[in-house]
Design a protein around this motif. Structure first.
Motif, PDB file in Angstrom:
ATOM      1  N   ALA A  40      13.370   3.518  -6.692  1.00  0.00           N
ATOM      2  CA  ALA A  40      12.363   4.256  -7.453  1.00  0.00           C
ATOM      3  C   ALA A  40      12.458   4.032  -8.960  1.00  0.00           C
ATOM      4  O   ALA A  40      11.463   3.705  -9.603  1.00  0.00           O
ATOM      5  N   VAL A  48      12.233  -1.332  -2.477  1.00  0.00           N
ATOM      6  CA  VAL A  48      12.394  -1.283  -3.935  1.00  0.00           C
ATOM      7  C   VAL A  48      12.815   0.122  -4.359  1.00  0.00           C
ATOM      8  O   VAL A  48      12.167   1.101  -3.980  1.00  0.00           O
ATOM      9  N   TYR A  74       7.249  -1.447   0.922  1.00  0.00           N
ATOM     10  CA  TYR A  74       7.620  -1.618  -0.490  1.00  0.00           C
ATOM     11  C   TYR A  74       8.563  -0.500  -0.928  1.00  0.00           C
ATOM     12  O   TYR A  74       9.565  -0.736  -1.594  1.00  0.00           O
ATOM     13  N   ARG A  75       8.239   0.704  -0.512  1.00  0.00           N
ATOM     14  CA  ARG A  75       9.056   1.872  -0.878  1.00  0.00           C
ATOM     15  C   ARG A  75      10.475   1.767  -0.312  1.00  0.00           C
ATOM     16  O   ARG A  75      11.433   2.156  -0.964  1.00  0.00           O
ATOM     17  N   ARG A  78       9.988   0.916  -8.461  1.00  0.00           N
ATOM     18  CA  ARG A  78       8.635   1.381  -8.132  1.00  0.00           C
ATOM     19  C   ARG A  78       7.965   2.091  -9.295  1.00  0.00           C
ATOM     20  O   ARG A  78       6.741   2.125  -9.381  1.00  0.00           O
ATOM     21  N   HIS A  79       8.760   2.685 -10.163  1.00  0.00           N
ATOM     22  CA  HIS A  79       8.192   3.519 -11.236  1.00  0.00           C
ATOM     23  C   HIS A  79       8.781   3.164 -12.609  1.00  0.00           C
ATOM     24  O   HIS A  79       9.436   4.005 -13.247  1.00  0.00           O
ATOM     25  N   TYR A 114       2.730  -0.108   1.566  1.00  0.00           N
ATOM     26  CA  TYR A 114       3.435   0.693   0.559  1.00  0.00           C
ATOM     27  C   TYR A 114       4.736   1.248   1.116  1.00  0.00           C
ATOM     28  O   TYR A 114       5.741   1.304   0.409  1.00  0.00           O
ATOM     29  N   CYS A 143       3.042  -5.280  -6.950  1.00  0.00           N
ATOM     30  CA  CYS A 143       4.497  -5.204  -6.785  1.00  0.00           C
ATOM     31  C   CYS A 143       5.168  -6.430  -7.394  1.00  0.00           C
ATOM     32  O   CYS A 143       6.213  -6.871  -6.929  1.00  0.00           O
ATOM     33  N   TYR A 194       7.612  -4.155 -11.339  1.00  0.00           N
ATOM     34  CA  TYR A 194       7.441  -3.434 -10.082  1.00  0.00           C
ATOM     35  C   TYR A 194       8.128  -4.126  -8.905  1.00  0.00           C
ATOM     36  O   TYR A 194       8.240  -3.537  -7.837  1.00  0.00           O
ATOM     37  N   GLU A 225       3.451   9.207  -4.935  1.00  0.00           N
ATOM     38  CA  GLU A 225       3.882   8.323  -3.854  1.00  0.00           C
ATOM     39  C   GLU A 225       3.152   8.654  -2.551  1.00  0.00           C
ATOM     40  O   GLU A 225       2.811   7.749  -1.784  1.00  0.00           O
TER      41      GLU A 225
END
Length: 195
Positions: free
Chosen positions: A183, A181, A177-178, A121-122, A174, A113, A117, A163
């Motif tokens: 997408a 942050v 993090y999701r 996320r992507h 995760y 991350c 990142y 995901e």
């Protein structure tokens, strides 16, 4: 005009099969765990062969005969340049093996991350969507835009599968993090900035 067709065709050939590749790998990663090399060969050959054949067969319907406007050309090149930049950065930050799913198939690797990142996320998928939009502007046919309207939800479904797999592999870290942050774009929601 031919250069625009070649560039748009190359981008579409490279980018459109990516969700198919991941759809072959993600839902069946436990099956592929003991067959990593076969997984890459099967998924890669299946996705890009199907994509290449369909693009070649429908190329005259997907690529406009008339040159797009200068604005569409400039915007298309800019969006493709964003993809090139993001692809190079992601490859440098993750490495080629992780970029193609080695960590998912082997169940190894740590959650990353940092770098791009830390902001989205992507970033690789952001680049993919950017390039496909750029190619759409260069190709400029209604049929291609219809194809892309169908392809986008399919790509988003595959990203959701990824995901889910990351949440199982990395658990609460995760999920945190999701939540922290975004997408695809490094834009926080307005509600996140309220006191």
């Amino acid at each position: 005009m031919r250069f625009l067709h070649v560039l748009a065709g190359f981008i579409l050939f490279f980018e459109l099969p990516i969700p198919i590749y991941w759809l072959i790998l993600h839902p069946f990663n436990s099956f592929w765990r003991s067959r990593v090399r076969a997984a890459f060969l099967f998924a890669g050959l299946s996705a890009w062969t199907c994509g290449g054949v369909l693009l070649w067969y429908f190329r005259h319907h997907l690529l406009a005969a008339a040159r797009p406007s200068w604005f569409a050309i400039a915007a298309g090149f800019s969006l493709i340049a964003i993809e090139v930049y993001l692809f190079v950065r992601v490859e440098r930050e993750l490495g080629g093996r992780r970029l193609v799913g080695h960590a998912e198939l082997t169940g190894t690797g740590e959650m990353f991350c940092g770098g791009l990142y830390a902001h989205v996320r992507h970033p690789r998928y952001t680049g993919m969507f950017s390039a496909v939009l750029g190619a759409g502007l260069l190709a400029g046919t209604q049929l291609l835009w219809i194809v892309l309207l169908i392809w986008c939800p399919f790509a988003l479904l595959v990203i959701r599968l990824e995901e889910r797999e990351l949440a199982v592999r990395f658990g609460p870290s995760y999920e945190a993090y999701r939540k922290r942050v975004p997408a695809f774009l490094p834009i926080r929601s307005l509600s996140a900035h309220k006191l």
